[in-house]
Every structure is written in C-alpha cells, then in structure tokens.
Design an enzyme around this catalytic site. Structure first.
Site, PDB file in Angstrom:
ATOM      1  N   ASN A 209       0.826  -1.207   0.000  1.00 57.13           N
ATOM      2  CA  ASN A 209       0.000   0.000   0.000  1.00 57.13           C
ATOM      3  C   ASN A 209       0.861   1.258   0.000  1.00 57.13           C
ATOM      4  OD1 ASN A 209      -2.446  -1.161  -0.259  1.00 57.13           O
ATOM      5  ND2 ASN A 209      -3.171  -0.747   1.812  1.00 57.13           N
ATOM      6  N   PHE A 250      -1.600   3.147 -11.464  1.00 55.12           N
ATOM      7  CA  PHE A 250      -1.318   4.066 -10.351  1.00 55.12           C
ATOM      8  C   PHE A 250      -0.400   5.204 -10.760  1.00 55.12           C
ATOM      9  CE2 PHE A 250      -3.562   2.750  -6.560  1.00 55.12           C
ATOM     10  CZ  PHE A 250      -4.229   1.673  -7.107  1.00 55.12           C
ATOM     11  N   LEU A 251      -0.538   5.622 -12.010  1.00 52.32           N
ATOM     12  CA  LEU A 251       0.176   6.811 -12.481  1.00 52.32           C
ATOM     13  C   LEU A 251      -0.837   7.863 -12.920  1.00 52.32           C
ATOM     14  CD1 LEU A 251       3.246   5.471 -14.519  1.00 52.32           C
ATOM     15  CD2 LEU A 251       3.205   6.434 -12.225  1.00 52.32           C
ATOM     16  N   GLY A 254      -3.872  13.394  -9.653  1.00 53.61           N
ATOM     17  CA  GLY A 254      -5.188  13.817  -9.186  1.00 53.61           C
ATOM     18  C   GLY A 254      -5.068  14.720  -7.980  1.00 53.61           C
ATOM     19  N   CYS A 261      -7.631   3.150   3.261  1.00 50.13           N
ATOM     20  CA  CYS A 261      -6.371   2.395   3.388  1.00 50.13           C
ATOM     21  C   CYS A 261      -5.107   3.244   3.290  1.00 50.13           C
ATOM     22  CB  CYS A 261      -6.316   1.296   2.337  1.00 50.13           C
ATOM     23  SG  CYS A 261      -7.491  -0.018   2.661  1.00 50.13           S
ATOM     24  N   LYS A 264      -4.204   5.791   6.118  1.00 46.90           N
ATOM     25  CA  LYS A 264      -4.013   5.081   7.397  1.00 46.90           C
ATOM     26  C   LYS A 264      -2.762   4.201   7.354  1.00 46.90           C
ATOM     27  CE  LYS A 264      -6.894   1.469   8.087  1.00 46.90           C
ATOM     28  NZ  LYS A 264      -6.262   0.194   8.390  1.00 46.90           N
TER      29      LYS A 264
END
Ligand code: UDX
Length: 432
Positions: A209, A250-251, A254, A261, A264
């Site tokens: 993560n 995940f590129l 934003g 998740c 945290k």
C-alpha cells in the site's frame, strides 16, 4: 469445503464472506450491528460494491452464507475464523488494535481445537503473535488454536473481482501445515501463493500500500512540475508506463490519494519506522506531499475565480474518495470542499452515490444537490473532484448556461481539455 467464520461485516469481512461462500465454503459472518445483520440476512447490502449483491443473494439462497449478531456465533465449530474488524488510525499514527484484541478475547472460549484464526484486516507487524497471545490468555491455549496472517488486497469498487482473481495470496504462519490449510481455501483460484513467516506477510501488506501511495505521490509531483515546464503529464505517464518495470497503473495524477487504506497505512508504516528509529524520508515526503496536493487543488479553484473565494459559489462534482464506491472516508473531495468553505465560498456538491447525511456530518455547511446540472445553477464555476464516468458525458452547453464564470477545474483529468475549451470554458487540469 471448509467451515468458515468471519468476524466483521464491513467491506473486507462482507466481501470475504460472500466470496468464500461462492467458492463453496460454508460461511457464518458475525457483526455487532444487529441492524446490519438483519439487513444482510434479507439480502440488503449496505455498501455499493459491484457484484456483491449477487454473491450475497447466491450465498443466502444456497444456505452457504449466514449472518449472525456477535462474534461467538460465527466462531463455534469452524475450521477457520477470519478477523475482519477495523484497525483505525490512532492519534500517534499507529493502527488501533483494540477491536482485534476484543474480538480475539471474545471468540477464544468458543473455538474448537484446531481452528485457525486468520488475520485478514490490515494489522501491524507483530499482530499474528499478539492475537495468538490474546487467544491463549482468554482460554484457547490448551486447544491448539493457530493464528495466520492473510492480508487482503481488495480495492473498493472492484473488491469481488479482486478477491476472485487475486494477483497473489499471501499467508504468514510459523507453522507450515497451518499455512497449507489456509492456502487450501483459495486453491481453486489458481493464484500465486506466497507462504511466509507472519512478520513478512504483515509487512507485504503495508509495503504494497505504501509503494502504491508513493507511486501516486510521485506522479502528482511530476504533474506539478509539468505545469511549470509546459509538459502534459498524461503523455509523460504513458511514456513511462510502457516500461514494464514501471507499468501504467497508479500513475493517474489527481487531487491526492484518499480512502480507508492509503492514508491510514502510510501513517502506520511511518509510525513503525519511527518506533525503530529508522528514517523513511520517501514515505514521509509522500504523506506530506499528499496533503500539499489537496491544498494545490484549493489554490487552483482560487486562481480560477480570480484569487478570492469569499462570496463565490463553487459547484462540486463528486465527493467520494474515488469513483464507483459510496465511501467518503478520507476523501480528498471532502477535505477540499471543507477548505473552500473555510475560505468563505459557498459550496454546493453533487455525488451520484455518497450519502448526504454522511457528507454533511463530515463537512457542515456543505449544500448537497441531487443532480449534476442543478448543482451548477448560479454557481461561479465547477470543480470536478471524483472521476465518476457520468461527468464525461454531461452536456457542456447546458453547464455553460448555468455557471456565471465559464470555468471547470478538473482535479481528475477526466475531461478532454480541447472539447471543454471549444465550448468556451476556461479549463484547469492537473499537470497539463
Ligand atoms: C487500496 C489498495 O489498492 C488495495 O490493494 C488495498 O487493499 C486497500 O487500499 P482502495 O483504497 O479501495 O484500495 O483504492 P485505490 O483504487 O487503491 O485508490 C486509493 C486512492 O488513490 C484513491 O483516492 C484514488 O483516487 C487514488 N489514486 C489511485 C490516484 O490518485 N491515482 C491513481 O493512479 C490511482
């Protein structure tokens, strides 16, 4: 076929219960919330999650899925009991283990000899041993109850698909025979299986993560740099993604990451690093950079209305932390809306799925409007904060006729800037 108990009917527990029942196991899912249990027993799903309703309905019909109030009822005569209770962030950043400890203490007296307790929620390194100790102290010690770590990697919105088509299944246990028993539950999925020690399994979850959060933080930083040098981050991400070592996922730049998740888990990993006096500047920078990204979105809106938010009316499209979920936890959109209000703007928001009550509880003073056009009526400009697909297809002529300043701040790069500009709007994106 195994007999499985699930403690907790939240996102993780409910998805795990429904999917394991779908795989043919006999599942009893216990939750403290009697109202939630009653709803679930009627096949009424309290969260928006694609495919979940179908699996819960199938499980209830076949009798392989049952919901009960409390943890004990879900733990008696079970081969496996999954702990899926929350591990929220405590004040110092660490994961709060009190729900886990309470659940373990509660189920200990009713577990059968040989039951395997499985830590499914995200729990810090050392939790497998902690749960073992709590179980033993609460009376399960003489009955050979074993504990394994088996972290979940589900994304909200695609949780069912992720569960049934995992990239990998990770099982951490000191006892290989127990790990093999847990792996049997997932055998039909044909996924890569990593059997390892508990600490490594627990670390896999946090490291994964945190790595994804770093990836988002990195592309957001590149996007911000692109704004200064006149490059388009989407082209840059595309050019990077073709390198298989980097990949396309995940590129997406934003407003910063949110959800239950990443914020945290990055805080918890950072806390872990601090506790062993290990400096982890990449992680610290990611956490700080993410907050700064939220603020950067506020600055974009401010610039788009000419520098002064007081007295302006801002329309917001999207409040959830990402699209295709109704989850508002740690949503960048809520933070940004709150900041716009604090700067004196009037903020009206529309979201296709978020609960009005929950949004208002998080951001008092927000006005919730029931559709994406009405929210623009009389507003100065619109800011797009969550990438719901419907925003792509809105009639921009209609939107233009409702706004007083024809300006769109697209914090998700969802819209086509050329098409928006052709309609006479000022367009602001992220990194382009
Ligand atoms: C995440 C992990 O992906 C999952 O494996 C883990 O088990 C739980 O946490 P989730 O929180 O559901 O899942 O959402 P995810 O899709 O990962 O997105 C997290 C946040 O990052 C969202 O706010 C999203 O908008 C943002 N994000 C994601 C980006 O800003 N850019 C991206 O490229 C991807």
């Amino acid at each position: 076929m195994s007999r499985v108990g699930i403690i907790g009917a939240g996102y993780v527990g409910l998805t795990t219960a429904a999917c394991l029942a779908h795989l043919g196991h006999s599942v009893v899912c216990g939750d403290v919330d009697a109202d939630r249990v009653a709803r679930l027993s009627r096949g009424d799903i309290p969260i928006l999650e694609e495919g979940l309703l179908e699996l819960v309905t199938e499980g209830l019909r076949s009798g392989r899925l049952q919901f009960v109030v409390g943890a004990e009822g879900a733990s008696r005569r079970r081969d496996f009991v999954f702990l899926c209770v929350p591990t929220p962030q405590s004040d110092n950043g660490a994961a709060d283990m009190s729900y886990v400890e309470a659940a373990a203490a509660q189920i200990a007296p009713v577990l059968d000899p040989g039951t395997v307790v499985v830590n499914k929620s995200t729990m810090p390194v050392g939790s497998t041993r902690l749960v073992q100790r709590v179980l033993e102290e609460a009376g399960a010690g003489s009955r050979e109850v074993r504990v394994a770590s088996n972290p979940e990697f589900l994304r909200e919105g695609t949780a069912v698909r992720d569960f049934l088509n995992p990239d990998r299944v990770v099982i951490g246990c000191d006892d290989t025979a127990t790990a093999v028993r847990v792996s049997e539950l997932y055998r039909t999925l044909g996924a890569a299986m990593l059997v390892t020690d508990p600490a490594s399994a627990e670390m896999v979850k946090y490291a994964s993560n945190a790595f994804l959060a770093v990836k988002i933080g990195f592309i957001n930083a590149v996007a911000n740099l692109c704004e200064s040098v006149g490059a388009d981050v989407r082209e840059v991400a595309l050019g990077m993604g073709y390198d298989k070592r980097i990949g396309f996922e995940f590129l997406r730049p934003g407003p910063g990451y949110g959800g239950s998740c990443f914020p945290k888990d990055t805080a918890a990993l950072n806390h872990l690093a601090e506790s062993v006096e290990f400096p982890f500047p990449i992680l610290e920078g990611t956490i700080a950079g993410n907050r700064a990204q939220y603020e950067r979105m506020v600055a974009k809106v401010k610039a788009a209305v000419g520098g002064e938010l007081a007295g302006r009316t801002i329309a917001v499209w999207g409040l959830t932390f990402k699209a295709n979920t109704d989850d508002l936890r740690e949503s960048p959109a809520l933070y940004i809306a709150g900041r716009l209000l604090a700067e004196g703007a009037r903020v009206r928001a529309y979201d296709p799925a978020a609960s009005t009550e929950k949004a208002l509880a998080s951001v008092p003073g927000l006005e919730i409007v029931v559709d994406g056009y009405s929210v623009c009526d009389g507003a100065d400009l619109v800011v797009l904060l969550t990438e719901w697909d419907e925003f792509r297809w809105y009639d921009l002529d209609k939107v233009a006729s409702l706004l007083t300043v024809k300006s769109i701040v697209d914090c998700r790069n969802l819209l086509d800037p050329a098409a928006v500009r052709r309609k006479g709007f000022q367009y602001t994106g992220v990194g382009r």
